[in-house]
Design a protein around this motif. Structure first.
Motif, mmCIF file in Angstrom:
data_model
loop_
_atom_site.group_PDB
_atom_site.id
_atom_site.type_symbol
_atom_site.label_atom_id
_atom_site.label_comp_id
_atom_site.label_asym_id
_atom_site.label_seq_id
_atom_site.Cartn_x
_atom_site.Cartn_y
_atom_site.Cartn_z
ATOM 1 N N GLU A 257 0.915 -1.104 -0.218
ATOM 2 C CA GLU A 257 -0.048 -0.185 0.269
ATOM 3 C C GLU A 257 0.931 1.279 -0.054
ATOM 4 O O GLU A 257 0.533 2.113 -0.830
ATOM 5 C CB GLU A 257 -0.987 -0.071 1.243
ATOM 6 N N ASN A 258 1.955 1.057 0.868
ATOM 7 C CA ASN A 258 2.684 2.318 0.881
ATOM 8 C C ASN A 258 3.495 2.686 -0.461
ATOM 9 O O ASN A 258 3.748 3.797 -0.841
ATOM 10 C CB ASN A 258 3.936 2.269 1.972
ATOM 11 N N ARG A 259 3.886 1.728 -1.138
ATOM 12 C CA ARG A 259 4.709 1.521 -2.494
ATOM 13 C C ARG A 259 3.583 2.148 -3.402
ATOM 14 O O ARG A 259 4.031 3.372 -4.142
ATOM 15 C CB ARG A 259 5.066 0.125 -2.784
ATOM 16 N N ARG A 260 2.379 1.748 -3.339
ATOM 17 C CA ARG A 260 1.355 2.076 -4.385
ATOM 18 C C ARG A 260 1.334 3.788 -4.175
ATOM 19 O O ARG A 260 0.950 4.351 -5.126
ATOM 20 C CB ARG A 260 0.105 1.482 -4.093
ATOM 21 N N SER A 261 0.883 4.377 -2.958
ATOM 22 C CA SER A 261 0.791 5.485 -2.699
ATOM 23 C C SER A 261 1.930 6.489 -3.034
ATOM 24 O O SER A 261 1.615 7.542 -3.855
ATOM 25 C CB SER A 261 0.469 5.710 -1.177
ATOM 26 N N LEU A 262 3.206 5.992 -2.796
ATOM 27 C CA LEU A 262 4.275 6.740 -3.024
ATOM 28 C C LEU A 262 4.659 6.947 -4.619
ATOM 29 O O LEU A 262 4.919 7.833 -5.268
ATOM 30 C CB LEU A 262 5.585 6.348 -2.638
ATOM 31 N N VAL A 263 4.038 5.970 -5.566
ATOM 32 C CA VAL A 263 4.482 5.680 -6.759
ATOM 33 C C VAL A 263 3.219 6.451 -7.496
ATOM 34 O O VAL A 263 3.578 7.221 -8.483
ATOM 35 C CB VAL A 263 4.344 4.441 -7.348
ATOM 36 N N HIS A 264 2.048 6.561 -7.188
ATOM 37 C CA HIS A 264 0.984 7.303 -7.949
ATOM 38 C C HIS A 264 0.348 8.438 -7.219
ATOM 39 O O HIS A 264 -0.506 9.125 -7.789
ATOM 40 C CB HIS A 264 -0.215 6.089 -8.053
ATOM 41 N N ASP A 265 0.574 8.728 -6.066
ATOM 42 C CA ASP A 265 0.477 9.955 -5.404
ATOM 43 C C ASP A 265 1.500 11.101 -5.318
ATOM 44 O O ASP A 265 2.266 10.706 -4.227
ATOM 45 C CB ASP A 265 -0.542 9.641 -4.333
ATOM 46 N N VAL A 266 1.970 11.878 -5.959
ATOM 47 C CA VAL A 266 3.044 12.577 -5.757
ATOM 48 C C VAL A 266 3.035 13.607 -4.479
ATOM 49 O O VAL A 266 4.074 13.523 -3.591
ATOM 50 C CB VAL A 266 3.191 13.823 -6.706
ATOM 51 N N GLU A 267 1.631 13.914 -4.062
ATOM 52 C CA GLU A 267 1.501 14.421 -2.606
ATOM 53 C C GLU A 267 2.292 13.731 -1.571
ATOM 54 O O GLU A 267 2.877 14.173 -0.442
ATOM 55 C CB GLU A 267 0.493 14.845 -2.432
#
Length: 232
Positions: free
Chosen positions: A182-192
């Motif tokens: 989940e953290n990897r997905r957030s960092l890759v797809h959500d620049v904020e």
């Protein structure tokens, strides 16, 4: 695995040079640079097809460890510098200065954290996949279980659930394995998220990646890739 090898491997190479793999406290490792240099030399002078998966995965574990350690040091240094600068303003309270310094530190290391989670995710996925293949090879699962494995072995969440189902990983690691994804997905797809790192309560949360990798590595290969000093 290690007893069956027919030629010296990376651990033999490290031992030969007086380095006993990666055994350190998470916040201090004076021999880390020497270890990294030895690993680089080993890879450079070996033919690619002579290096086994467990060796590449050990090297990746060291790389993740190094990135986490560097990330923590950068975060702390930048945060302390920023806090001291904010405190020069009489209108800023120590509490507010600390909060702003934390934001500066997170902003500074955001891209590094994305790389750490990306490497961690891919390594965890590979280790889980090979553990599931061990189930197929050893004929442990039922026929229905085998079919489920074959249908879902490529899916990260299913790999974790199946490994837990067959008692190959402890349930305490399931949430951490899920969190890595989940953290990897957030960092890759959500620049904020790369700028504020709201996915982390603390930079120290990154160490959970190492613990998960170590658990899976030992389950697959019968020896840990990493060991804290206090666990000796």
């Amino acid at each position: 695995m290690f007893d069956d090898r027919d030629s010296p491997d990376i651990f033999d190479y490290l031992h030969e040079h007086g380095v006993e793999a990666l055994e350190a406290e998470p916040t201090h490792d004076s021999s880390l640079r020497e270890l990294e240099d030895l690993l680089a030399t080993y890879v450079i002078h070996k033919e690619e097809d002579e290096i086994q998966d467990y060796e590449y995965r050990y090297i990746t574990t060291v790389r993740i460890y190094t990135l986490i350690k560097d990330c923590g040091e950068i975060y702390q240094k930048k945060g302390e510098e920023s806090r001291d600068a904010f405190l020069e303003d009489d209108g800023v309270t120590p509490e507010d200065a600390q909060k702003m310094a934390d934001r500066v530190g997170r902003y500074t290391v955001g891209n590094n954290v994305m790389v750490i989670y990306t490497l961690g995710y891919e390594l965890v996925k590979d280790l889980m996949g090979d553990l599931l293949l061990e189930i197929l090879d050893e004929d442990i699962a039922t026929e229905m279980g085998k079919q489920q494995l074959q249908n879902q072995i490529g899916k990260y969440p299913a790999r974790a659930q199946l490994l837990h189902h067959f008692d190959l990983i402890d349930s305490s690691y399931l949430s951490d394995i899920t969190q890595i994804r989940e953290n990897r997905r957030s960092l890759v797809h959500d620049v904020e998220r790369r700028f504020d790192l709201r996915i982390l309560e603390s930079i120290n949360d990154l160490w959970e990646i190492i613990h998960v990798v170590n658990h899976l590595y030992e389950a697959l290969y019968g020896r840990p890739a990493y060991r804290f000093i206090e666990e000796k």
